[in-house]
Scaffold this motif. Structure first.
Motif, mmCIF file in Angstrom:
data_model
loop_
_atom_site.group_PDB
_atom_site.id
_atom_site.type_symbol
_atom_site.label_atom_id
_atom_site.label_comp_id
_atom_site.label_asym_id
_atom_site.label_seq_id
_atom_site.Cartn_x
_atom_site.Cartn_y
_atom_site.Cartn_z
ATOM 1 N N ALA B 40 0.835 -1.207 0.000
ATOM 2 C CA ALA B 40 0.000 0.000 0.000
ATOM 3 C C ALA B 40 0.867 1.254 0.000
ATOM 4 C CB ALA B 40 -0.930 -0.010 1.213
ATOM 5 N N LEU B 41 1.926 1.247 0.829
ATOM 6 C CA LEU B 41 2.815 2.413 0.869
ATOM 7 C C LEU B 41 3.490 2.626 -0.480
ATOM 8 C CD1 LEU B 41 4.584 2.281 4.368
ATOM 9 C CD2 LEU B 41 2.687 3.727 3.618
ATOM 10 N N CYS B 42 3.903 1.514 -1.109
ATOM 11 C CA CYS B 42 4.547 1.616 -2.422
ATOM 12 C C CYS B 42 3.567 2.148 -3.467
ATOM 13 C CB CYS B 42 5.081 0.252 -2.874
ATOM 14 S SG CYS B 42 6.497 -0.302 -1.932
ATOM 15 N N ARG B 43 2.310 1.734 -3.364
ATOM 16 C CA ARG B 43 1.308 2.141 -4.355
ATOM 17 C C ARG B 43 1.041 3.637 -4.321
ATOM 18 N NH1 ARG B 43 -0.619 0.916 -8.208
ATOM 19 N NH2 ARG B 43 -2.773 0.276 -7.981
ATOM 20 N N VAL B 44 1.270 4.279 -3.171
ATOM 21 C CA VAL B 44 1.046 5.726 -3.087
ATOM 22 C C VAL B 44 2.373 6.472 -2.950
ATOM 23 C CG1 VAL B 44 -1.244 5.466 -2.069
ATOM 24 C CG2 VAL B 44 0.728 5.684 -0.572
ATOM 25 N N SER B 45 3.467 5.789 -3.303
ATOM 26 C CA SER B 45 4.792 6.384 -3.167
ATOM 27 C C SER B 45 4.939 7.616 -4.062
ATOM 28 C CB SER B 45 5.849 5.352 -3.539
ATOM 29 O OG SER B 45 7.031 5.983 -3.967
ATOM 30 N N GLY B 46 5.881 8.470 -3.690
ATOM 31 C CA GLY B 46 6.160 9.642 -4.513
ATOM 32 C C GLY B 46 6.904 9.269 -5.782
ATOM 33 N N SER B 47 7.528 8.099 -5.765
ATOM 34 C CA SER B 47 8.309 7.681 -6.938
ATOM 35 C C SER B 47 7.438 6.897 -7.912
ATOM 36 C CB SER B 47 9.489 6.822 -6.492
ATOM 37 O OG SER B 47 9.792 5.851 -7.467
ATOM 38 N N ARG B 48 7.459 7.325 -9.154
ATOM 39 C CA ARG B 48 6.649 6.690 -10.184
ATOM 40 C C ARG B 48 7.072 5.232 -10.394
ATOM 41 N NH1 ARG B 48 3.736 7.335 -15.107
ATOM 42 N NH2 ARG B 48 4.973 6.322 -16.704
ATOM 43 N N ALA B 49 8.375 5.003 -10.375
ATOM 44 C CA ALA B 49 8.881 3.647 -10.607
ATOM 45 C C ALA B 49 8.354 2.693 -9.536
ATOM 46 C CB ALA B 49 10.412 3.659 -10.604
ATOM 47 N N VAL B 50 8.392 3.135 -8.289
ATOM 48 C CA VAL B 50 7.905 2.297 -7.185
ATOM 49 C C VAL B 50 6.404 2.038 -7.347
ATOM 50 C CG1 VAL B 50 7.544 2.210 -4.689
ATOM 51 C CG2 VAL B 50 9.707 3.069 -5.604
ATOM 52 N N ARG B 51 5.669 3.082 -7.739
ATOM 53 C CA ARG B 51 4.221 2.910 -7.930
ATOM 54 C C ARG B 51 3.938 1.884 -9.022
ATOM 55 N NH1 ARG B 51 3.751 8.541 -7.756
ATOM 56 N NH2 ARG B 51 3.414 8.628 -9.997
ATOM 57 N N LEU B 52 4.663 2.000 -10.137
ATOM 58 C CA LEU B 52 4.441 1.083 -11.259
ATOM 59 C C LEU B 52 4.807 -0.347 -10.879
ATOM 60 C CD1 LEU B 52 5.610 3.150 -14.376
ATOM 61 C CD2 LEU B 52 3.282 2.486 -13.711
ATOM 62 N N ALA B 53 5.959 -0.509 -10.231
ATOM 63 C CA ALA B 53 6.414 -1.854 -9.863
ATOM 64 C C ALA B 53 5.418 -2.516 -8.912
ATOM 65 C CB ALA B 53 7.801 -1.782 -9.216
ATOM 66 N N SER B 54 4.974 -1.767 -7.896
ATOM 67 C CA SER B 54 4.039 -2.366 -6.943
ATOM 68 C C SER B 54 2.688 -2.614 -7.603
ATOM 69 C CB SER B 54 3.885 -1.480 -5.706
ATOM 70 O OG SER B 54 3.521 -0.170 -6.067
ATOM 71 N N GLY B 55 2.321 -1.748 -8.548
ATOM 72 C CA GLY B 55 1.073 -1.955 -9.282
ATOM 73 C C GLY B 55 1.134 -3.238 -10.096
ATOM 74 N N ALA B 56 2.297 -3.482 -10.722
ATOM 75 C CA ALA B 56 2.464 -4.700 -11.514
ATOM 76 C C ALA B 56 2.373 -5.930 -10.615
ATOM 77 C CB ALA B 56 3.815 -4.663 -12.233
ATOM 78 N N TYR B 57 3.005 -5.856 -9.446
ATOM 79 C CA TYR B 57 2.942 -6.962 -8.478
ATOM 80 C C TYR B 57 1.489 -7.305 -8.151
ATOM 81 C CZ TYR B 57 3.148 -9.258 -3.908
ATOM 82 O OH TYR B 57 2.965 -10.113 -2.858
ATOM 83 N N VAL B 58 0.729 -6.264 -7.846
ATOM 84 C CA VAL B 58 -0.678 -6.469 -7.487
ATOM 85 C C VAL B 58 -1.444 -7.100 -8.654
ATOM 86 C CG1 VAL B 58 -2.842 -5.271 -6.985
ATOM 87 C CG2 VAL B 58 -0.766 -4.654 -5.747
ATOM 88 N N GLN B 59 -1.224 -6.572 -9.851
ATOM 89 C CA GLN B 59 -1.927 -7.092 -11.021
ATOM 90 C C GLN B 59 -1.622 -8.581 -11.232
ATOM 91 O OE1 GLN B 59 -4.283 -5.684 -12.894
ATOM 92 N NE2 GLN B 59 -4.161 -4.036 -11.386
ATOM 93 N N VAL B 60 -0.328 -8.912 -11.143
ATOM 94 C CA VAL B 60 0.074 -10.299 -11.387
ATOM 95 C C VAL B 60 -0.539 -11.238 -10.341
ATOM 96 C CG1 VAL B 60 2.042 -11.885 -11.347
ATOM 97 C CG2 VAL B 60 2.192 -9.732 -12.614
ATOM 98 N N VAL B 61 -0.429 -10.855 -9.073
ATOM 99 C CA VAL B 61 -0.948 -11.742 -8.021
ATOM 100 C C VAL B 61 -2.467 -11.845 -8.098
ATOM 101 C CG1 VAL B 61 -1.145 -12.111 -5.535
ATOM 102 C CG2 VAL B 61 1.007 -11.295 -6.503
ATOM 103 N N GLN B 62 -3.126 -10.709 -8.313
ATOM 104 C CA GLN B 62 -4.586 -10.744 -8.377
ATOM 105 C C GLN B 62 -5.076 -11.474 -9.629
ATOM 106 O OE1 GLN B 62 -6.440 -6.920 -7.842
ATOM 107 N NE2 GLN B 62 -6.135 -6.981 -5.631
ATOM 108 N N GLY B 63 -4.225 -11.511 -10.659
ATOM 109 C CA GLY B 63 -4.632 -12.162 -11.902
ATOM 110 C C GLY B 63 -4.334 -13.656 -11.919
#
Ligand SMILES: Nc1ncnc2c1ncn2[C@@H]1O[C@H](COP(=O)(O)OP(=O)(O)OP(=O)(O)O)[C@@H](O)[C@H]1O
Ligand SMILES: [Mg+2]
Lengths: 250, 224
Positions: B40-63
């Motif tokens: 959750a912290l990564c998803r709202v991080s100030g860094s775009r790269a961190v947001r994208l990476a954590s978003g991808a993690y969530v997508q993969v696991v949820q998918g």
């Protein structure tokens, strides 16, 4: 780099030819004004004329496209400006109080002095007591924001800003969300601050208040400073727009 | 398990399974909660790269179906030289799964704290981390409690998938007993009741919390 300037003659807030757009909408179109130390400036104007935006630019809540803003010696228009230093010098209060609902009034006030300035708790509490007394809320230390009236919450928000001992206070229509009978208590607090020599920029719809408290009025229209001068300009407007604005009773 | 009638030993075996279900749920909640908090912290991080990476993690696991994650961990890791016990495999899979969902639930809660709250803290010269931990998270926690308790019910039910890697929790215990008793209706009815006994109080609690915080939040919203 952005050390406060030593000269006491330098204005506390100075905007020079500031331009700002939201997308294709030009909101500030060459705005310039200065606020000397100890003076109170009131920004008035129709809804959408860019008053809030101008105020927010002073505290770098918005970035500008061109022009220069200097606040307490900080070059706000410099993209590399350390924001912390700026915000230590500037206090801002909004229409919607924005107290932290999970903290008591005392904790609201102590939070920043303790976490940001590293003050000791006891010292911060002392400050809280003092500023709350200043705004007439000395008995509300342990209340939660939701237990206070709108006017009390707004005064607590002002106290929270004061506890940081800013050089300049910005107010954005701080009474607009209040019932008429509650605006008086908030305006009185601001008036006391003015009398105490605080430098202030306030956006307001309270014409009588602006007349009484402001050393200088800025009338904004279509993103420009349309007319500016001492409170007297409200009685003898030079432009048709200000005449109409004053006449409309807003 | 030679008796052909449902007896005390059977019930004891089932209760033991239920206990493992609780243990597995607790592991998933704590492990997945910690990892999910990070997500959750990564998803709202100030860094775009961190947001994208954590978003991808969530997508993969949820998918990916939890069942497939379990297979991947239990059967996929040993060939790579990593032997995992059924408990370890089930725990790891559930932690991954829970972290992705909890992470998203909590991201939503963090983002639903009104933006003026961030701004007010920012104007008091508080750093991003200070704003997050002193102003936003305490408010997000209140918003997050009902959906988190609600999701706990999903976790408990999903632990039943651990039976596919040979872990004997409540569902698997029921299967084993039924294999010797051939009383599917009776056995699975008992299983269902046991799951219900674990989940129902949580659902009730979640709904009560929802009503209460809903009320509290209506009171505190003042921004126009
Ligand atoms: N974040 C934003 N994104 C897009 N447009 C914005 C944003 N903030 C303000 N605007 C637009 O910029 C214009 C000026 O807004 P601003 O809030 O400065 O006006 P104002 O003079 O304070 O008006 P009011 O008296 O209603 O508060 C408005 O047309 C407004 O819709
Ligand atoms: Mg405005």
């Amino acid at each position: 780099m952005s050390q406060p300037l030593p000269s006491s003659a330098a204005p506390v807030v100075s905007l020079r030819d500031v331009h700002k757009s939201f997308g294709s909408l030009k909101v500030l179109d060459g705005v310039s004004f200065e606020v000397p130390r100890g003076e109170v400036m009131a920004i008035i104007g129709r809804s959408g004329s860019g008053k809030s935006t101008a105020l927010r630019c002073i505290d770098r809540l918005e970035t500008i496209e061109s022009g220069e803003i200097i606040v307490c010696g900080h070059r706000v228009s410099d993209p590399k400006l350390p924001l912390r230093a700026l915000r230590l010098d500037v206090g801002i209060v909004f229409q919607s109080y924005n107290l932290f609902p999970h903290l008591t009034i005392e904790e609201n006030i102590c939070l920043a002095p303790v976490t940001v300035k590293g003050k000791r708790r006891a010292e911060a509490r002392e400050t809280a007591r003092r500023v709350l007394g200043q705004v007439g809320l000395g008995d509300k230390l342990d209340s939660y924001p939701e237990q206070l009236s709108g006017g009390q919450q707004q005064r607590a928000a002002i106290a929270r800003s004061l506890a940081m001992e800013p050089q300049v206070m910005l107010f954005d229509e701080v009474t607009s969300a209040l019932d008429p009978e509650l605006t008086g208590e908030v305006l009185r607090v601001i008036e006391q601050l003015a009398a105490g020599g605080m430098t202030m920029v306030m956006v307001t719809h309270e014409m009588g208040f602006a007349r009484r408290v402001a050393d200088r009025i800025v009338f904004m229209h279509q993103g420009k400073v349309w007319e500016t001068g001492p409170a007297g300009i409200l009685d003898a407007p030079e432009t048709a727009e200000l005449r109409q604005f004053v006449g409309s009773g807003l | 398990m030679i008796a052909t009638q449902l007896g005390a030993t059977h019930l004891q075996f089932l209760l033991q399974g239920a206990l493992w279900t609780v243990v597995l749920s607790a592991i998933a909640l704590v492990g997945g909660g910690l990892l999910g908090f990070l997500v959750a912290l990564c998803r709202v991080s100030g860094s775009r790269a961190v947001r994208l990476a954590s978003g991808a993690y969530v997508q993969v696991v949820q998918g990916t179906p939890l069942l497939v994650i379990m297979f991947l961990v239990f059967f996929g890791l040993p060939p790579l030289g990593l032997n995992v016990s059924p408990l370890a495999a089930a725990s790891a899979s559930l932690i991954l799964y829970v972290s992705a969902y909890m992470g998203e639930i909590w991201r939503g809660c963090i983002e639903s704290v009104p933006k003026p709250q961030w701004e007010a803290a920012e104007c008091l010269a508080m750093s991003r981390t200070q704003r997050m931990f002193h102003v936003v998270l305490p408010q997000a926690v209140r918003i997050a409690t009902p959906p988190t308790v609600g999701f706990l019910v999903q976790i408990i039910k999903n632990t039943s998938l651990a039976s596919v890697v040979g872990f004997v929790e409540l569902a698997r215990a029921g299967q084993i007993i039924n294999n010797s008793l051939f009383e599917p209706f009776l056995v699975y009815l008992i299983i269902a009741l046991l799951y219900f006994a674990m989940c129902y109080p949580l659902s009730r609690w979640s709904r009560r919390l929802e009503r209460r915080t809903g009320f509290a939040r209506r009171q505190q919203v003042v921004s126009p």
